[in-house]
Design an enzyme around this catalytic site. Structure first.
Site, PDB file in Angstrom:
ATOM      1  N   HIS A 208      13.175   4.159 -11.191  1.00 23.83           N
ATOM      2  CA  HIS A 208      12.225   3.579 -10.234  1.00 23.83           C
ATOM      3  C   HIS A 208      12.242   2.056 -10.220  1.00 23.83           C
ATOM      4  CE1 HIS A 208       9.915   2.871 -13.894  1.00 23.83           C
ATOM      5  NE2 HIS A 208       9.201   2.005 -13.208  1.00 23.83           N
TER       6      HIS A 208
HETATM    7  C1  UD1 Z   1       5.176  -1.205 -11.016  1.00 21.80           C
HETATM    8  C2  UD1 Z   1       5.532  -2.295 -12.023  1.00 21.80           C
HETATM    9  C3  UD1 Z   1       6.638  -1.787 -12.922  1.00 21.80           C
HETATM   10  C4  UD1 Z   1       6.273  -0.470 -13.566  1.00 21.80           C
HETATM   11  C5  UD1 Z   1       5.827   0.536 -12.518  1.00 21.80           C
HETATM   12  C6  UD1 Z   1       5.292   1.748 -13.215  1.00 21.80           C
HETATM   13  C7  UD1 Z   1       5.261  -4.604 -11.244  1.00 21.80           C
HETATM   14  C8  UD1 Z   1       5.981  -5.829 -10.790  1.00 21.80           C
HETATM   15  N1  UD1 Z   1       6.021  -3.504 -11.346  1.00 21.80           N
HETATM   16  O1  UD1 Z   1       6.320  -0.970 -10.218  1.00 21.80           O
HETATM   17  O2  UD1 Z   1       6.861  -2.728 -13.957  1.00 21.80           O
HETATM   18  O3  UD1 Z   1       7.400   0.027 -14.235  1.00 21.80           O
HETATM   19  O4  UD1 Z   1       4.784  -0.030 -11.715  1.00 21.80           O
HETATM   20  O5  UD1 Z   1       5.422   2.902 -12.436  1.00 21.80           O
HETATM   21  O6  UD1 Z   1       4.078  -4.645 -11.475  1.00 21.80           O
HETATM   22  N2  UD1 Z   1       3.627   3.117  -4.019  1.00 21.80           N
HETATM   23  C9  UD1 Z   1       3.016   4.273  -3.586  1.00 21.80           C
HETATM   24  N3  UD1 Z   1       1.897   4.683  -4.243  1.00 21.80           N
HETATM   25  C10 UD1 Z   1       1.365   4.013  -5.270  1.00 21.80           C
HETATM   26  C11 UD1 Z   1       1.971   2.822  -5.696  1.00 21.80           C
HETATM   27  C12 UD1 Z   1       3.122   2.397  -5.063  1.00 21.80           C
HETATM   28  O7  UD1 Z   1       3.454   4.919  -2.658  1.00 21.80           O
HETATM   29  O8  UD1 Z   1       0.338   4.458  -5.825  1.00 21.80           O
HETATM   30  C13 UD1 Z   1       4.873   2.669  -3.349  1.00 21.80           C
HETATM   31  C14 UD1 Z   1       4.653   1.616  -2.278  1.00 21.80           C
HETATM   32  O9  UD1 Z   1       5.579   1.826  -1.276  1.00 21.80           O
HETATM   33  C15 UD1 Z   1       4.978   0.328  -3.017  1.00 21.80           C
HETATM   34  C16 UD1 Z   1       6.053   0.756  -4.007  1.00 21.80           C
HETATM   35  O10 UD1 Z   1       5.713   2.091  -4.357  1.00 21.80           O
HETATM   36  O11 UD1 Z   1       5.413  -0.694  -2.165  1.00 21.80           O
HETATM   37  C17 UD1 Z   1       6.124  -0.094  -5.244  1.00 21.80           C
HETATM   38  O12 UD1 Z   1       4.859  -0.173  -5.905  1.00 21.80           O
HETATM   39  P1  UD1 Z   1       4.492  -1.422  -6.854  1.00 21.80           P
HETATM   40  O13 UD1 Z   1       3.190  -1.181  -7.500  1.00 21.80           O
HETATM   41  O14 UD1 Z   1       4.680  -2.710  -6.119  1.00 21.80           O
HETATM   42  O15 UD1 Z   1       5.624  -1.414  -7.944  1.00 21.80           O
HETATM   43  P2  UD1 Z   1       6.214  -0.250  -8.816  1.00 21.80           P
HETATM   44  O16 UD1 Z   1       7.621  -0.022  -8.386  1.00 21.80           O
HETATM   45  O17 UD1 Z   1       5.288   0.903  -8.861  1.00 21.80           O
HETATM   46  N1  UDP Z   2       5.376   9.637 -16.543  1.00 18.82           N
HETATM   47  C1  UDP Z   2       4.599  10.694 -16.069  1.00 18.82           C
HETATM   48  N2  UDP Z   2       5.086  11.437 -15.021  1.00 18.82           N
HETATM   49  C2  UDP Z   2       6.298  11.193 -14.447  1.00 18.82           C
HETATM   50  C3  UDP Z   2       7.071  10.108 -14.947  1.00 18.82           C
HETATM   51  C4  UDP Z   2       6.580   9.353 -15.979  1.00 18.82           C
HETATM   52  O1  UDP Z   2       3.512  10.957 -16.590  1.00 18.82           O
HETATM   53  O2  UDP Z   2       6.662  11.906 -13.514  1.00 18.82           O
HETATM   54  C5  UDP Z   2       4.840   8.802 -17.634  1.00 18.82           C
HETATM   55  C6  UDP Z   2       5.713   8.742 -18.870  1.00 18.82           C
HETATM   56  O3  UDP Z   2       5.364   9.769 -19.773  1.00 18.82           O
HETATM   57  C7  UDP Z   2       5.413   7.365 -19.441  1.00 18.82           C
HETATM   58  C8  UDP Z   2       5.025   6.550 -18.216  1.00 18.82           C
HETATM   59  O4  UDP Z   2       4.801   7.478 -17.176  1.00 18.82           O
HETATM   60  O5  UDP Z   2       4.304   7.401 -20.314  1.00 18.82           O
HETATM   61  C9  UDP Z   2       6.130   5.595 -17.845  1.00 18.82           C
HETATM   62  O6  UDP Z   2       5.781   4.991 -16.640  1.00 18.82           O
HETATM   63  P1  UDP Z   2       6.848   4.338 -15.675  1.00 18.82           P
HETATM   64  O7  UDP Z   2       8.208   4.872 -15.963  1.00 18.82           O
HETATM   65  O8  UDP Z   2       6.312   4.489 -14.299  1.00 18.82           O
HETATM   66  O9  UDP Z   2       6.730   2.795 -16.010  1.00 18.82           O
HETATM   67  P2  UDP Z   2       7.410   1.844 -17.107  1.00 18.82           P
HETATM   68  O10 UDP Z   2       7.166   2.425 -18.451  1.00 18.82           O
HETATM   69  O11 UDP Z   2       8.867   1.732 -16.765  1.00 18.82           O
HETATM   70  O12 UDP Z   2       6.742   0.543 -16.874  1.00 18.82           O
END
Ligand code: UD1
Ligand code: UDP
Length: 382
Positions: A208
């Protein structure tokens, strides 16, 4: 004397999961808590499902900031957080990790007369293209109390000139969460039956990160490489697709190879169950690199580096980047599931060490000033 109050700023899936043990430890010590949710994650599958499953009260505040550019998102969060912190006037503000929500919490709190504590401090990928890397550096230099998971990460903070008396090694609260919920996950999750899987006979994928999925060629290479590796292993791959990746699959019109079965993002118990029973996990997630190490499942990291090198030194993880040949080679290189490596991220009591260090004393129900031993903590440094 009134009970002490701890505020928490969080906004994304991993922050909810990794802060849950600290919030619960506050409850056990009768420390009042106030959770300020930024709304960075808002889809049920990335947000409310975890509050419900981890038995957390709904956040006191949700700023509903939602998605946006880094500046827009962070700026809006800082404004909202500042207002609510002024109203709540907590003794301590906790932030966790490296997201935009973490950054906004650290910035807002550090400009007020509130002590700010950063859980999972000191991680560095040395990849400045990652927004998370820039966030981490700013956060660590802004806050008062830094809780790195390991001795190595503490040393990185010292090398950046952060004074020793702000740093306490505690382990990572993800170990607290895995230890608290692994058994429950095994008993309540029906995900193996739901997906018709047998333990040890499938692989798991999460991808992701912006630097991977926002680049069409890179995302395509990852899918191709993981499929090639899994085909050699005669395994199917389960891929719970994060919304960012889902958007990019559609935008780039990428087709996912047949042996990769996409599913919606999973709740924590289902995901833990898959992680602990998978033969191999491919990931670009930070939390997943840690959890697989704790659970004894080999991991192949689809990035050019990691801020969790302890997992590689332990033999639990290898770093392969995004080229298909390298992904296949990495998957072959990992030993079959043995999980006999040393656990680098602490003993599962990180939350207790953090609250002890801050002087949140269970017996006194108030905050006691603590003598801060230089770099002391619950986890022995190497
Ligand atoms: C964010 C964090 C990343 C973390 C991840 C955990 C930052 C810069 N990035 O990335 O470090 O690993 O969260 O999962 O803070 N969207 C939805 N529903 C939601 C949230 C997001 O559909 O509830 C979609 C939207 O299209 C959005 C995109 O996901 O533009 C990205 O969401 P965003 O919160 O900006 O960053 P993540 O990729 O989730
Ligand atoms: N996780 C979850 N469901 C999923 C994928 C991940 O509950 O389908 C949990 C996972 O166990 C871990 C956390 O989400 O605790 C990791 O989050 P993510 O990969 O979104 O973010 P990152 O750790 O890279 O910031």
């Amino acid at each position: 004397m009134a009970n002490a109050t701890a505020a928490f700023v969080l906004g994304t899936r991993p922050e909810i999961i990794k802060l849950a043990p600290v919030i619960k430890e506050c409850d056990r010590r009768d420390v009042s808590t106030i959770v300020i949710h930024t709304g960075q994650h808002y889809s049920k599958s990335l947000d409310t499902v975890f509050f419900r499953q981890l038995d957390l009260a709904p956040p006191a505040v949700n700023l509903d900031v939602g998605s946006g550019s880094h500046g827009e998102q962070t700026g809006e969060m800082v404004i909202g957080i500042e207002q609510h912190l002024k109203d709540a006037d907590p003794d301590v503000l906790f932030v966790q990790g490296d997201t935009n929500s973490t950054l906004a919490g650290a910035l807002a709190g550090s400009k007020l007369d509130i002590e700010v504590a950063h859980i999972e401090a000191g991680l560095r990928s040395y990849d400045r293209d990652m927004p998370e890397e820039r966030n981490r550096i700013i956060i660590d230099h802004a806050v008062d109390h830094l809780y790195p998971p390991t001795g190595e990460t503490a040393n990185l903070l010292r090398e950046e000139g952060i004074s020793d008396n702000r740093i306490t090694v505690t382990g990572n609260t993800i170990v607290d969460a895995v230890m608290a919920y692994d058994d429950t996950s095994s008993s309540v999750s029906s995900i193996l039956a739901d997906l018709d899987l047998s333990p040890g006979e499938f692989d798991l994928l999460t991808a992701h990160r912006a630097e991977n999925v926002d680049d069409r060629d890179r995302f395509a290479n990852i899918l191709f490489g993981v499929a090639a590796a899994a085909t050699r292993r005669e395994n199917d791959v389960i891929y719970p697709v994060h919304p960012r990746a889902k958007d990019r699959l559609e935008e780039f019109d990428l087709s996912v190879p047949d042996c990769i079965r996409t599913v919606e993002p999973l709740d924590f118990f289902d995901f833990l169950r898959l992680e602990s029973t998978a033969s191999l996990v491919f990931t670009d997630s930070g939390g997943v690199q840690e959890e697989t190490c704790v659970l004894g499942t080999p991991c192949v990291t689809l990035r050019n580096g990691t801020e969790r090198p302890e997992t590689v030194f332990a033999g639990a993880n290898c770093i392969v980047g995004h080229r298909p040949d390298d992904i296949v080679a990495g998957a072959r290189q990992m030993r079959p599931k043995v999980g006999d490596w040393e656990l680098p991220f602490g003993d599962g009591n990180a939350s207790e060490y953090i609250l002890d260090d801050l002087g949140f004393d269970a017996s006194h129900r108030t905050r006691q000033p603590q003598e801060r031993a230089a770099s002391s903590g619950g986890v022995k440094e190497p």
